[in-house]
Design a protein around this motif. Structure first.
Motif, PDB file in Angstrom:
ATOM      1  N   VAL A 190       0.855  -1.062  -0.007  1.00 25.48           N
ATOM      2  CA  VAL A 190      -0.060  -0.185  -0.222  1.00 25.48           C
ATOM      3  C   VAL A 190       0.931   1.208  -0.282  1.00 25.48           C
ATOM      4  O   VAL A 190       0.531   1.960  -0.691  1.00 25.48           O
ATOM      5  CB  VAL A 190      -0.807  -0.088   1.330  1.00 25.48           C
ATOM      6  N   SER A 191       1.991   1.319   0.912  1.00 26.51           N
ATOM      7  CA  SER A 191       2.679   2.647   0.895  1.00 26.51           C
ATOM      8  C   SER A 191       3.506   2.771  -0.243  1.00 26.51           C
ATOM      9  O   SER A 191       3.870   3.819  -0.789  1.00 26.51           O
ATOM     10  CB  SER A 191       3.648   2.381   2.094  1.00 26.51           C
ATOM     11  N   PHE A 192       4.012   1.614  -0.887  1.00 28.42           N
ATOM     12  CA  PHE A 192       4.792   1.700  -2.148  1.00 28.42           C
ATOM     13  C   PHE A 192       3.889   2.213  -3.187  1.00 28.42           C
ATOM     14  O   PHE A 192       4.273   3.082  -3.967  1.00 28.42           O
ATOM     15  CB  PHE A 192       5.416   0.304  -2.555  1.00 28.42           C
ATOM     16  N   SER A 193       2.764   1.710  -3.384  1.00 29.52           N
ATOM     17  CA  SER A 193       1.710   2.141  -4.212  1.00 29.52           C
ATOM     18  C   SER A 193       1.224   3.640  -4.217  1.00 29.52           C
ATOM     19  O   SER A 193       1.095   4.309  -5.326  1.00 29.52           O
ATOM     20  CB  SER A 193       0.588   1.209  -4.492  1.00 29.52           C
ATOM     21  N   ASN A 194       1.169   4.161  -3.058  1.00 26.72           N
ATOM     22  CA  ASN A 194       0.695   5.629  -2.718  1.00 26.72           C
ATOM     23  C   ASN A 194       1.909   6.362  -3.027  1.00 26.72           C
ATOM     24  O   ASN A 194       1.905   7.524  -3.453  1.00 26.72           O
ATOM     25  CB  ASN A 194       0.526   5.829  -1.374  1.00 26.72           C
ATOM     26  N   ALA A 195       3.207   6.027  -2.760  1.00 25.86           N
ATOM     27  CA  ALA A 195       4.535   6.742  -3.119  1.00 25.86           C
ATOM     28  C   ALA A 195       4.551   6.802  -4.765  1.00 25.86           C
ATOM     29  O   ALA A 195       4.971   7.790  -5.200  1.00 25.86           O
ATOM     30  CB  ALA A 195       5.696   5.888  -2.796  1.00 25.86           C
ATOM     31  N   LEU A 196       4.235   5.721  -5.239  1.00 31.53           N
ATOM     32  CA  LEU A 196       4.466   5.735  -6.869  1.00 31.53           C
ATOM     33  C   LEU A 196       3.456   7.126  -7.448  1.00 31.53           C
ATOM     34  O   LEU A 196       3.558   7.462  -8.136  1.00 31.53           O
ATOM     35  CB  LEU A 196       4.002   4.283  -7.315  1.00 31.53           C
ATOM     36  N   ALA A 197       2.087   6.649  -6.633  1.00 26.68           N
ATOM     37  CA  ALA A 197       1.077   7.556  -7.064  1.00 26.68           C
ATOM     38  C   ALA A 197       1.218   9.085  -6.903  1.00 26.68           C
ATOM     39  O   ALA A 197       1.170  10.000  -7.659  1.00 26.68           O
ATOM     40  CB  ALA A 197      -0.221   7.286  -6.441  1.00 26.68           C
ATOM     41  N   GLN A 198       2.229   9.430  -5.617  1.00 26.99           N
ATOM     42  CA  GLN A 198       2.399  10.831  -5.334  1.00 26.99           C
ATOM     43  C   GLN A 198       3.264  11.353  -6.423  1.00 26.99           C
ATOM     44  O   GLN A 198       3.460  12.494  -6.757  1.00 26.99           O
ATOM     45  CB  GLN A 198       3.325  10.682  -4.027  1.00 26.99           C
ATOM     46  N   LYS A 199       4.184  10.619  -6.893  1.00 29.34           N
ATOM     47  CA  LYS A 199       4.984  10.888  -8.184  1.00 29.34           C
ATOM     48  C   LYS A 199       4.213  11.638  -9.347  1.00 29.34           C
ATOM     49  O   LYS A 199       4.595  12.362  -9.948  1.00 29.34           O
ATOM     50  CB  LYS A 199       6.137   9.936  -8.406  1.00 29.34           C
ATOM     51  N   MET A 200       3.141  10.854  -9.501  1.00 26.76           N
ATOM     52  CA  MET A 200       2.355  11.136 -10.720  1.00 26.76           C
ATOM     53  C   MET A 200       1.331  12.641 -10.429  1.00 26.76           C
ATOM     54  O   MET A 200       1.128  13.228 -11.421  1.00 26.76           O
ATOM     55  CB  MET A 200       1.421   9.987 -11.034  1.00 26.76           C
ATOM     56  N   ILE A 201       0.914  12.610  -8.983  1.00 30.43           N
ATOM     57  CA  ILE A 201      -0.006  13.698  -8.943  1.00 30.43           C
ATOM     58  C   ILE A 201       0.688  15.032  -9.151  1.00 30.43           C
ATOM     59  O   ILE A 201       0.158  16.065  -9.062  1.00 30.43           O
ATOM     60  CB  ILE A 201      -0.844  13.547  -7.695  1.00 30.43           C
ATOM     61  N   LYS A 202       2.031  14.947  -9.099  1.00 30.37           N
ATOM     62  CA  LYS A 202       2.954  16.137  -8.962  1.00 30.37           C
ATOM     63  C   LYS A 202       2.747  16.687 -10.572  1.00 30.37           C
ATOM     64  O   LYS A 202       3.139  18.024 -11.006  1.00 30.37           O
ATOM     65  CB  LYS A 202       4.318  16.084  -8.497  1.00 30.37           C
ATOM     66  N   ASN A 203       2.426  16.057 -11.577  1.00 36.11           N
ATOM     67  CA  ASN A 203       2.478  16.330 -13.079  1.00 36.11           C
ATOM     68  C   ASN A 203       1.274  16.557 -13.715  1.00 36.11           C
ATOM     69  O   ASN A 203       0.195  16.672 -12.820  1.00 36.11           O
ATOM     70  CB  ASN A 203       3.205  15.025 -13.882  1.00 36.11           C
ATOM     71  N   SER A 204       1.389  17.219 -14.754  1.00 36.41           N
ATOM     72  CA  SER A 204       0.211  17.688 -15.569  1.00 36.41           C
ATOM     73  C   SER A 204      -0.886  16.676 -15.760  1.00 36.41           C
ATOM     74  O   SER A 204      -0.720  15.793 -16.488  1.00 36.41           O
ATOM     75  CB  SER A 204       0.637  18.313 -16.948  1.00 36.41           C
ATOM     76  N   PRO A 205      -2.301  16.772 -15.312  1.00 31.12           N
ATOM     77  CA  PRO A 205      -3.270  15.791 -15.502  1.00 31.12           C
ATOM     78  C   PRO A 205      -3.540  15.685 -17.055  1.00 31.12           C
ATOM     79  O   PRO A 205      -3.829  14.562 -17.693  1.00 31.12           O
ATOM     80  CB  PRO A 205      -4.523  16.216 -14.672  1.00 31.12           C
ATOM     81  N   SER A 206      -3.769  16.955 -17.713  1.00 33.97           N
ATOM     82  CA  SER A 206      -3.938  17.020 -19.086  1.00 33.97           C
ATOM     83  C   SER A 206      -2.866  16.249 -19.818  1.00 33.97           C
ATOM     84  O   SER A 206      -3.094  15.483 -20.812  1.00 33.97           O
ATOM     85  CB  SER A 206      -4.123  18.342 -19.592  1.00 33.97           C
ATOM     86  N   ALA A 207      -1.560  16.450 -19.759  1.00 36.09           N
ATOM     87  CA  ALA A 207      -0.455  15.853 -20.154  1.00 36.09           C
ATOM     88  C   ALA A 207      -0.545  14.197 -20.168  1.00 36.09           C
ATOM     89  O   ALA A 207      -0.354  13.379 -21.154  1.00 36.09           O
ATOM     90  CB  ALA A 207       0.647  16.186 -20.143  1.00 36.09           C
ATOM     91  N   ILE A 208      -0.614  13.794 -18.853  1.00 29.86           N
ATOM     92  CA  ILE A 208      -0.733  12.457 -18.476  1.00 29.86           C
ATOM     93  C   ILE A 208      -1.949  11.769 -19.281  1.00 29.86           C
ATOM     94  O   ILE A 208      -1.793  10.650 -19.809  1.00 29.86           O
ATOM     95  CB  ILE A 208      -1.203  12.157 -17.085  1.00 29.86           C
ATOM     96  N   GLY A 209      -3.150  12.432 -19.472  1.00 29.80           N
ATOM     97  CA  GLY A 209      -4.165  11.806 -20.112  1.00 29.80           C
ATOM     98  C   GLY A 209      -3.776  11.786 -21.430  1.00 29.80           C
ATOM     99  O   GLY A 209      -4.070  10.500 -22.139  1.00 29.80           O
ATOM    100  N   MET A 210      -3.087  12.623 -22.228  1.00 27.99           N
ATOM    101  CA  MET A 210      -2.605  12.598 -23.544  1.00 27.99           C
ATOM    102  C   MET A 210      -1.636  11.536 -23.834  1.00 27.99           C
ATOM    103  O   MET A 210      -1.738  10.618 -24.818  1.00 27.99           O
ATOM    104  CB  MET A 210      -2.132  13.854 -24.137  1.00 27.99           C
ATOM    105  N   ALA A 211      -1.001  11.282 -22.914  1.00 28.12           N
ATOM    106  CA  ALA A 211       0.221  10.362 -22.774  1.00 28.12           C
ATOM    107  C   ALA A 211      -0.332   8.852 -22.805  1.00 28.12           C
ATOM    108  O   ALA A 211       0.101   8.009 -23.723  1.00 28.12           O
ATOM    109  CB  ALA A 211       1.167  10.546 -21.726  1.00 28.12           C
ATOM    110  N   ILE A 212      -1.169   8.500 -21.924  1.00 31.37           N
ATOM    111  CA  ILE A 212      -2.004   7.324 -21.970  1.00 31.37           C
ATOM    112  C   ILE A 212      -2.796   7.238 -23.273  1.00 31.37           C
ATOM    113  O   ILE A 212      -2.617   5.882 -23.771  1.00 31.37           O
ATOM    114  CB  ILE A 212      -3.088   7.350 -20.659  1.00 31.37           C
ATOM    115  N   LYS A 213      -3.350   8.076 -23.754  1.00 29.23           N
ATOM    116  CA  LYS A 213      -3.982   8.008 -25.157  1.00 29.23           C
ATOM    117  C   LYS A 213      -3.047   7.603 -26.144  1.00 29.23           C
ATOM    118  O   LYS A 213      -3.368   6.741 -27.158  1.00 29.23           O
ATOM    119  CB  LYS A 213      -4.887   9.263 -25.506  1.00 29.23           C
ATOM    120  N   SER A 214      -1.899   8.191 -26.000  1.00 31.92           N
ATOM    121  CA  SER A 214      -0.781   7.918 -27.332  1.00 31.92           C
ATOM    122  C   SER A 214      -0.352   6.407 -27.189  1.00 31.92           C
ATOM    123  O   SER A 214      -0.151   5.827 -28.250  1.00 31.92           O
ATOM    124  CB  SER A 214       0.167   8.948 -27.152  1.00 31.92           C
TER     125      SER A 214
END
Length: 260
Positions: A190-214
């Motif tokens: 749980v703690s590792f997964s949350n730490a990984l998620a913390q790295k992602m929430i610092k970044n642009s949600p719109s860009a992340i969505g575009m990256a997933i789509k691509s």
């Protein structure tokens, strides 16, 4: 909405969905699939949610497969509809979500459970996890995308061996073949997964969505992944996140992204 078979918790822009049928080793039945669809759909539209973690209740299982009792007497047409609807409302839906989904695999991930984990964007497994697609031992094949996503992740030969043998593999083997991104002690999952998620929430949600789509475009028939990337790259220039990201970089400060 109140749920019967899942739990949802939110903290620091991270939502955790827990499949809560421990007496059935969190097996996926129709109600659970519908509830998961509704939860993922609601969280995707919630601007305060930046990452979703999905896991299973208890220490024994992430999801130990589908609820076989529900379809044991199905006809051919009912079987087709079961797979088609499940893929549409859950497995394909999760894969194409615009926000990252992390599977925190605790214990068994078998059949539909492994297929759900593979539909997620990133997989973290506890060191006691066991994974497999045992459907051929029941006279079936994986029907929720397993025959497609497993070869994409680990290659055709290894995928066929797993599917045709119906045998489980350990978390370490899953990591070695590329099926999971990380293996961690069970008490750190749980703690590792949350730490990984913390790295992602610092970044642009719109860009992340575009990256997933691509990235997903590369695995879709009749879709040009490079063209999708080019168009998505261009769309980024029209977002507030791009303006904020570049401005913050030039001003040597941390960006504050809104996802717009």
């Amino acid at each position: 909405m109140s749920y019967k078979n899942i739990l949802i918790a939110k903290e620091d822009a991270i939502a955790t969905i827990t499949i809560n049928r421990p007496e059935k080793l969190n097996a996926l039945n129709k109600i659970t699939i519908q509830e998961l669809h509704h939860a993922f759909k609601e969280l995707e539209t919630d601007s305060d949610t930046r990452v979703i973690i999905v896991t299973g209740s208890g220490q024994k299982a992430f999801v130990a497969g589908a609820d076989i009792a529900e379809f044991a007497n199905f006809s051919v047409e009912e079987g087709i509809q079961l797979a088609a609807k499940g893929q549409e409302i859950l497995f394909n839906f999760v894969e194409n979500l615009r926000i990252p989904v992390i599977a925190a695999i605790n214990g068994f991930a078998l059949g539909g459970g492994l297929e759900l984990a593979m539909a997620c964007h990133i997989r973290v497994a506890s060191d006691n996890a066991k994974m497999g697609l045992p459907e051929v031992s029941l006279g079936l094949i994986p029907g929720y995308g397993g025959t497609q996503r497993l070869p994409q992740l680990i290659g055709k030969g290894r995928a066929l061996e797993m599917i045709l043998s119906a045998e489980m593999i350990t978390a370490d083997e899953a990591y070695r073949t590329g099926l999971v991104n990380h293996v961690v002690p069970a008490d750190e999952l749980v703690s590792f997964s949350n730490a990984l998620a913390q790295k992602m929430i610092k970044n642009s949600p719109s860009a992340i969505g575009m990256a997933i789509k691509s990235v997903n475009a590369n695995f879709k028939e009749d879709v040009n992944g490079f063209e999708t990337e080019i168009k998505s790259f261009g769309k980024c220039f029209g977002t507030d996140d791009f303006k904020e990201g570049t401005k913050a970089f030039l001003e040597k400060r941390k960006a504050v992204f809104t996802g717009e």
